[in-house]
Design an enzyme around this catalytic site. Structure first.
Site, PDB file in Angstrom:
ATOM      1  N   ASP A  51      -0.684  -3.224  15.438  1.00  0.00           N
ATOM      2  CA  ASP A  51      -1.391  -2.107  16.080  1.00  0.00           C
ATOM      3  C   ASP A  51      -2.898  -2.256  15.892  1.00  0.00           C
ATOM      4  O   ASP A  51      -3.674  -1.560  16.529  1.00  0.00           O
ATOM      5  CB  ASP A  51      -0.927  -0.771  15.489  1.00  0.00           C
ATOM      6  CG  ASP A  51      -1.534   0.395  16.255  1.00  0.00           C
ATOM      7  OD1 ASP A  51      -1.460   0.363  17.508  1.00  0.00           O
ATOM      8  OD2 ASP A  51      -2.098   1.313  15.631  1.00  0.00           O
ATOM      9  N   HIS A  86      -4.326   0.007  18.687  1.00  0.00           N
ATOM     10  CA  HIS A  86      -4.713   0.953  17.625  1.00  0.00           C
ATOM     11  C   HIS A  86      -4.338   2.384  18.023  1.00  0.00           C
ATOM     12  O   HIS A  86      -5.179   3.291  18.013  1.00  0.00           O
ATOM     13  CB  HIS A  86      -6.227   0.829  17.351  1.00  0.00           C
ATOM     14  CG  HIS A  86      -6.605   1.219  15.943  1.00  0.00           C
ATOM     15  ND1 HIS A  86      -7.576   0.578  15.213  1.00  0.00           N
ATOM     16  CD2 HIS A  86      -6.137   2.200  15.134  1.00  0.00           C
ATOM     17  CE1 HIS A  86      -7.705   1.151  14.032  1.00  0.00           C
ATOM     18  NE2 HIS A  86      -6.829   2.136  13.959  1.00  0.00           N
ATOM     19  N   GLY A 117      -0.276   4.540  -0.573  1.00  0.00           N
ATOM     20  CA  GLY A 117      -1.104   5.756  -0.566  1.00  0.00           C
ATOM     21  C   GLY A 117      -0.522   6.751   0.416  1.00  0.00           C
ATOM     22  O   GLY A 117       0.685   6.756   0.698  1.00  0.00           O
ATOM     23  N   GLU A 126     -11.518  -5.480  17.958  1.00  0.00           N
ATOM     24  CA  GLU A 126     -11.092  -4.314  18.746  1.00  0.00           C
ATOM     25  C   GLU A 126     -12.299  -3.785  19.505  1.00  0.00           C
ATOM     26  O   GLU A 126     -13.338  -3.552  18.875  1.00  0.00           O
ATOM     27  CB  GLU A 126     -10.542  -3.223  17.825  1.00  0.00           C
ATOM     28  CG  GLU A 126      -9.267  -3.629  17.122  1.00  0.00           C
ATOM     29  CD  GLU A 126      -8.670  -2.503  16.258  1.00  0.00           C
ATOM     30  OE1 GLU A 126      -9.110  -1.349  16.368  1.00  0.00           O
ATOM     31  OE2 GLU A 126      -7.767  -2.804  15.465  1.00  0.00           O
ATOM     32  N   ALA A 172      -2.691  -1.237   9.415  1.00  0.00           N
ATOM     33  CA  ALA A 172      -3.843  -0.947   8.557  1.00  0.00           C
ATOM     34  C   ALA A 172      -5.137  -1.396   9.245  1.00  0.00           C
ATOM     35  O   ALA A 172      -5.736  -0.635  10.009  1.00  0.00           O
ATOM     36  CB  ALA A 172      -3.630  -1.609   7.211  1.00  0.00           C
ATOM     37  N   ARG A 173      -5.540  -2.648   9.018  1.00  0.00           N
ATOM     38  CA  ARG A 173      -6.730  -3.177   9.674  1.00  0.00           C
ATOM     39  C   ARG A 173      -6.463  -4.635  10.060  1.00  0.00           C
ATOM     40  O   ARG A 173      -5.807  -5.373   9.304  1.00  0.00           O
ATOM     41  CB  ARG A 173      -7.944  -3.136   8.723  1.00  0.00           C
ATOM     42  CG  ARG A 173      -8.455  -1.740   8.430  1.00  0.00           C
ATOM     43  CD  ARG A 173      -9.103  -1.091   9.644  1.00  0.00           C
ATOM     44  NE  ARG A 173      -9.646   0.219   9.358  1.00  0.00           N
ATOM     45  CZ  ARG A 173      -9.056   1.384   9.644  1.00  0.00           C
ATOM     46  NH1 ARG A 173      -7.881   1.400  10.254  1.00  0.00           N
ATOM     47  NH2 ARG A 173      -9.651   2.531   9.361  1.00  0.00           N
ATOM     48  N   LEU A 233      -8.700  -1.536   3.580  1.00  0.00           N
ATOM     49  CA  LEU A 233      -9.418  -2.810   3.703  1.00  0.00           C
ATOM     50  C   LEU A 233     -10.570  -2.830   2.699  1.00  0.00           C
ATOM     51  O   LEU A 233     -11.475  -2.001   2.763  1.00  0.00           O
ATOM     52  CB  LEU A 233      -9.959  -2.990   5.122  1.00  0.00           C
ATOM     53  CG  LEU A 233     -10.571  -4.368   5.373  1.00  0.00           C
ATOM     54  CD1 LEU A 233      -9.510  -5.469   5.334  1.00  0.00           C
ATOM     55  CD2 LEU A 233     -11.315  -4.410   6.701  1.00  0.00           C
ATOM     56  N   GLY A 261       0.850  -1.185   0.000  1.00  0.00           N
ATOM     57  CA  GLY A 261       0.000   0.000   0.000  1.00  0.00           C
ATOM     58  C   GLY A 261       0.883   1.232   0.000  1.00  0.00           C
ATOM     59  O   GLY A 261       1.653   1.434   0.939  1.00  0.00           O
ATOM     60  N   ALA A 310      -1.219   3.798  16.838  1.00  0.00           N
ATOM     61  CA  ALA A 310      -0.064   4.248  16.042  1.00  0.00           C
ATOM     62  C   ALA A 310      -0.143   5.758  15.802  1.00  0.00           C
ATOM     63  O   ALA A 310       0.835   6.466  15.996  1.00  0.00           O
ATOM     64  CB  ALA A 310       0.019   3.493  14.732  1.00  0.00           C
TER      65      ALA A 310
END
Ligand code: GLV
Length: 299
Positions: free
Chosen positions: A238, A262, A143, A243, A213-214, A187, A141, A264
Site C-alpha cells: 500500500d 496509500h 504499536g 509516492e 507502513a512506509r 520509519l 511493529g 489502506a
C-alpha cells in the site's frame, strides 16, 4: 496562536474547514512557497504531513508540531529544534481500516484468490477446495497499528506472532516462521531498508509480504528480485518508496505484486482537527499535548 498547515500533497481546505467548524476563531495559515518571514514568524503550531525543505528553520516561534497521520518521519527534519514537541494522530478508526486492508490481502493470498481470478479470465472451473486456513503471520511493529492488525488477523483464524525491538523473538526467527509478514513499523534510521535481500531470504519459500507502513522499509529492487525468482510468492504494497509512483516504476509490472496507492486507511479531517484542537488547548494552558513521539527514537 497561529497554526501553519503543511498538508501537501493533501489539500489544506478540508483541514481549515474542520478546524474552523470546531474552533471558529482559530488563526490558520495554509503554507505556500512564497510566504514571507513576517508571516512565518507568527507561527506557533504546525499541523502537517511533511516539512518543505528549509521551512522548519524559518519558524522562530514554533512551539508544537502535530502530524496529520500516525507516522511523523517527514516532520522530523534536522532543522527542527530538538526541544519542539511532536505529536501524531492516534485514531482507532484508522487502525481498524488498516487492519481490514491487511486481513483482505492476507486472506486473498492465503485462499489463493489470484489463481481463481486468473481461472475465471480463462473460463476454467477448476477446484482446489480447502478447509479453514492454517497460516502463520509475523507482524513487525506492535504499536497502535500493528496491535490492531494482529488482533484482527487472529480473529479470522491466522496464527499471529508480533515483533518489536523489545519482543522476545529476534527478527530472523519471526521472519523464518511466517507464511505472511506484515510491516507495521515506524520509519526510523534503524528500520529504513530493513526488508532487503538478506532479510527477505530468511522468509520461507512461497511466503508473502504486506506493507502498510512506509515504502522505504523495503528495498524495492530486492523485493522484485525475491518475487521474480519465486522465493516470495508476492507482496501487497500500500506504500511505496516513490509516492505517487511514476508510470515507469518497475513495481507496477511484477506478477504477484499488488499495488494500492496509500489508501489502506486515513483519518478523517474532522478526527485530525479534533485531536489537534485538544493539543492546541493544552498548549494554551501551558501543558504538553498528548500522543507525543519520543524524538530520540523517532516514533
Ligand atoms: C499514514 O500513512 C499515516 O501515517 O497516518
Amino acid at each position: 496562536m497561529k497554526t501553519l498547515l503543511l498538508t501537501h500533497p493533501m489539500p489544506a481546505a478540508p483541514f481549515v474547514e474542520a478546524l474552523h467548524a470546531l474552533e471558529p476563531q482559530m488563526p490558520v495559515l495554509a503554507y505556500h512557497p512564497r510566504m514571507g518571514e513576517h508571516e512565518l514568524a507568527d507561527v506557533q503550531a504546525v499541523l502537517g504531513w511533511r516539512f518543505p525543505e528549509g521551512v522548519a528553520a524559518r519558524l522562530p516561534n514554533l512551539r508544537w508540531v502535530c502530524s496529520v497521520g500516525a507516522g511523523v518521519e517527514k516532520l522530523l527534519v534536522p532543522e527542527l529544534a530538538t526541544d519542539i514537541p511532536v505529536s501524531r494522530i492516534v485514531d482507532a478508526e484508522q487502525a481498524a481500516g488498516i487492519a481490514q486492508y491487511v486481513v483482505l490481502m492476507a486472506l486473498r493470498h492465503a485462499r489463493g484468490l489470484a489463481r481463481y481470478e486468473a481461472l475465471q479470465r480463462e473460463r476454467r472451473w477448476s477446484r482446489r477446495p480447502t478447509g479453514a486456513l492454517r497460516c502463520r503471520v509475523g507482524v513487525l511493529g506492535v504499536g497502535a497499528m500493528g496491535g490492531a492488525v494482529a488482533d484482527m488477523l487472529a480473529a479470522v483464524g491466522f496464527e499471529v506472532q508480533g515483533f518489536s525491538r523489545h519482543s522476545g523473538m529476534p527478527l530472523a526467527a519471526v521472519l523464518g516462521a511466517s507464511d505472511i509478514v506484515v510491516c507495521a513499523l515506524p520509519l526510523t534510521a534503524d528500520t529504513t531498508g530493513l526488508l532487503n535481500a538478506r532479510t527477505l531470504a530468511l522468509m520461507p519459500r512461497g511466503s508473502y509480504l504486506i506493507n502498510i507502513a512506509r515504502g522505504a522499509h523495503v528495498v524495492e529492487t530486492d523485493l522484485i528480485e525475491a518475487v521474480r525468482s519465486g522465493h516470495l510468492s508476492g507482496a501487497a504494497l500500500d506504500v511505496q518508496e516513490r509516492e505517487p509512483m511514476p508510470t515507469d516504476d518497475p513495481l507496477w509490472a511484477v506478477d504477484g505484486i499488488t499495488i494500492t496507492p496509500h489508501i489502506a486507511a486515513q483519518s478523517s479531517a474532522m478526527t485530525i482537527a479534533a485531536q489537534f484542537i485538544q493539543g492546541w488547548r493544552c498548549l494554551q494552558r501551558g501543558e504538553l499535548p498528548a500522543h507525543r513521539v519520543d524524538r530520540s527514537k523517532g516514533y
